[in-house]
Enzyme design. Structure first.
Site, PDB file in Angstrom:
ATOM      1  N   ARG A  35       0.893  -1.197  -0.088  1.00  0.00           N
ATOM      2  CA  ARG A  35       0.177   0.003  -0.017  1.00  0.00           C
ATOM      3  C   ARG A  35       0.908   1.343  -0.157  1.00  0.00           C
ATOM      4  O   ARG A  35       0.640   2.113  -0.428  1.00  0.00           O
ATOM      5  CB  ARG A  35      -0.986   0.069   0.952  1.00  0.00           C
ATOM      6  N   GLY A 355      -9.184  -8.660  -0.862  1.00  0.00           N
ATOM      7  CA  GLY A 355      -7.883  -9.258  -0.077  1.00  0.00           C
ATOM      8  C   GLY A 355      -7.313 -10.406  -0.707  1.00  0.00           C
ATOM      9  O   GLY A 355      -6.381 -10.815  -0.802  1.00  0.00           O
ATOM     10  N   GLY A 378     -12.874  -3.920   0.193  1.00  0.00           N
ATOM     11  CA  GLY A 378     -14.288  -3.496   0.454  1.00  0.00           C
ATOM     12  C   GLY A 378     -14.718  -2.453  -0.470  1.00  0.00           C
ATOM     13  O   GLY A 378     -15.801  -2.469  -1.014  1.00  0.00           O
TER      14      GLY A 378
END
Ligand code: AMP
Length: 397
Positions: A35, A355, A378
Site C-alpha cells: 500500500r 484481499g 471493501g
C-alpha cells in the site's frame, strides 16, 4: 476536479489522503508494504514539481484515542527509505504541532501526520475536524482507494473545503477508478465475473449487480455450496448459509431470465475435516457424502471454468476458488489464476481485487501478468455492487 497529471504543484502544499494501513508485526515492522509503494509515484511527482507533501492516513482500528500500537511513527523510517527523502512526523494530525510543521514545510519536503483515527471525529465524518485538516494544505489529493467507500472526514467530507480546481485524485486512485469503470461500464463481451470466497452473504449485492452486466458468472469457493444446495444438491458438511438459500434460488432464476450463464463447480475436492492433513477425494459437487466437505473445485470444474475464462474479453475476479491457504486445496485457485493470465495474454482485460484474490495473485507470482490488481477490498466490492463511493464522489463534485 483537476487532473493530477496536468497540475503543477510548484510552491504548493499538497495534502494527500493515503492508505498506509499496513500490517505490522509485534516489533512494529511492516510485513507488507504494497500500500505504501502504490502511492510513491503520486508523492514523487509532487516533489519533482517543486511542491511539498503532507500525508494523512489511518492505521488499524484504535478505539480509545492515541495508542502506541497504532502510531504511524512506526512507518516513518521505511517511508523515508522508499521516497529517498527524510520524512518529518507530527505527533498529532490537527493541533499546534501539525499546523506549525505543515506551515514550515519547504519545497521537496514531506510531513506525515499521526493516525487520523486517534480522533473519533474522523470516522464520524465530522465537519469541524475535516475543516481543521483542510487548513494544512493548499490542494487536496485523494490517493486512498482502499478507504474510498467510507464517508470519513479525511476521505470525503474534507473535499468541500477546497475549490474544484484544487482537489483531485492521485495517480493510484485515478488508475483504480479508470480500471474499475472500464470493467463496469465499458466491458467488452464476453464479460466473465469470477466470484469466490467463503460467504454468499458478502457477495449477493455484487452478483445481483453483475447480472445486468456480465455474460458469465463463475461461482467457486465455499459460497458455491449454498447455490448447489439451492439446486437440491447434496453438499454434506460443506459451508452453507441456509438463510440465503432463497436468495441463491432467486439469483439462479434471474440469471436465466437475463440470459447470464452461471457456472457452478461440476466437481469438488472434498475432505473429511477442515485441516491440511485431511483425507481427500474427488466428488460431484451435488453428491457430497455426509461428514465430508468441499474445500476446492475439482478437475472438471477447472476445465469448464478455464474454457469460459479463455473465451472472455473482460474478466473480473474476486475471491478464491477454495481454501487456497492449504496446499491440498489450492489447486483450483491456482489453475483459475493461470487461466486468467492466459486470457490476459490473449488480449482480455483482467481486473483482480479483494484481499484474498490479491493474496492468491501474489502467492502465484502473477500480479504483473494481470491487467490491473486493485488495492481496494471493501471499496472494490462496493464499487461493483453499483454504489457511489463517497471518496470518489466528493472529489468529483
Ligand atoms: P472471503 O473473505 O469471503 O473472500 O473468503 C475468503 C476465504 O474463503 C479464504 O480464507 C478461503 O480459505 C475461504 N474458502 C474458500 N473456499 C472455501 C471452502 N470451500 N470452504 C471453506 N472456506 C473456503
Amino acid at each position: 476536479m483537476s487532473s493530477f497529471k496536468d497540475f503543477s504543484f510548484a510552491g504548493k502544499k499538497a495534502l494527500i489522503r493515503v492508505d498506509f494501513n499496513v500490517p505490522l508485526n509485534d516489533a512494529f515492522e511492516i510485513t507488507d508494504d504494497n500500500r505504501m509503494r502504490a502511492t510513491i509515484p503520486t508523492i514523487t511527482k509532487i516533489l519533482k514539481d517543486g511542491g511539498s507533501v503532507i500525508l494523512m492516513s489511518h492505521l488499524g482500528r484504535p478505539k480509545d484515542g492515541p495508542t502506541e500500537k497504532y502510531s504511524l511513527k512506526h512507518i516513518v523510517a521505511h517511508l523515508s527509505k522508499l521516497l529517498g527523502v527524510e520524512v518529518q512526523f507530527a505527533n498529532d494530525c490537527i493541533g499546534a504541532e501539525a499546523i506549525d510543521k505543515a506551515a514550515a514545510l519547504q519545497a521537496g519536503q514531506v510531513l506525515l501526520l499521526e493516525n487520523l483515527r486517534f480522533y473519533k471525529e474522523e470516522e464520524k465524518g465530522d465537519e469541524a475536524f475535516a475543516e481543521k485538516l483542510s487548513k494544512l494544505g493548499d490542494v487536496y489529493v485523494n490517493d486512498a482507494f482502499g478507504t474510498a467507500h467510507r464517508a470519513h472526514a479525511s476521505t470525503a467530507v474534507i473535499a468541500k473545503f477546497f475549490e474544484a480546481n484544487n482537489k483531485m485524485f492521485g495517480l493510484l486512485m485515478e488508475s483504480e477508478v479508470l480500471s474499475a469503470e472500464k470493467v463496469l461500464h465499458q466491458a467488452k463481451k464476453p464479460f466473465t465475473a469470477i466470484i469466490g470466497g467463503a460467504k454468499v452473504s458478502d457477495k449477493i449485492l455484487i452478483i445481483e449487480n453483475l447480472l445486468d452486466r456480465a455474460t458469465d458468472i463463475i461461482i467457486g469457493g465455499g459460497m458455491a455450496y449454498t447455490f448447489m444446495k439451492a439446486r437440491d444438491g447434496k453438499i454434506g458438511n460443506s459451508l452453507c448459509e441456509d438463510d440465503r438459500l432463497e436468495t441463491a434460488k432467486e439469483i439462479l432464476e434471474k440469471a436465466k431470465q437475463k440470459n447470464v450463464s452461471i457456472h457452478l463447480p461440476e466437481d469438488s475436492v472434498i475432505a473429511d475435516k477442515f485441516a491440511s492433513d485431511a483425507t481427500t477425494k474427488n466428488c460431484p459437487s451435488d453428491a457430497i457424502p455426509d461428514g465430508w466437505m468441499g474445500l476446492d473445485i475439482g478437475g472438471k470444474a477447472i476445465d469448464i471454468f478455464s474454457a469460459v475464462i479463455n473465451k472472455s474479453k473482460t474478466i473480473l475476479w474476486n475471491g478464491p476458488m477454495g481454501v487456497f491457504e492449504m496446499e491440498k486445496f489450492q489447486n483450483g485457485t491456482k489453475a483459475i489464476a493461470l487461466a486468467v493470465v492466459e486470457s490476459t495474454k490473449n488480449g482480455a482485460f483482467s481486473l483482480v481485487g479483494g484481499g484474498d484474490s490479491v493474496a492468491a495473485a501474489n502467492k502465484y507470482n502473477i500480479a504483473d501478468k494481470l491487467s490491473y490488481v486493485s488495492t481496494g477490498g471493501g471499496a472494490m466490492l462496493e464499487f461493483f455492487e453499483g454504489k457511489e463511493l463517497p471518496g470518489i464522489a466528493a472529489v468529483r463534485e
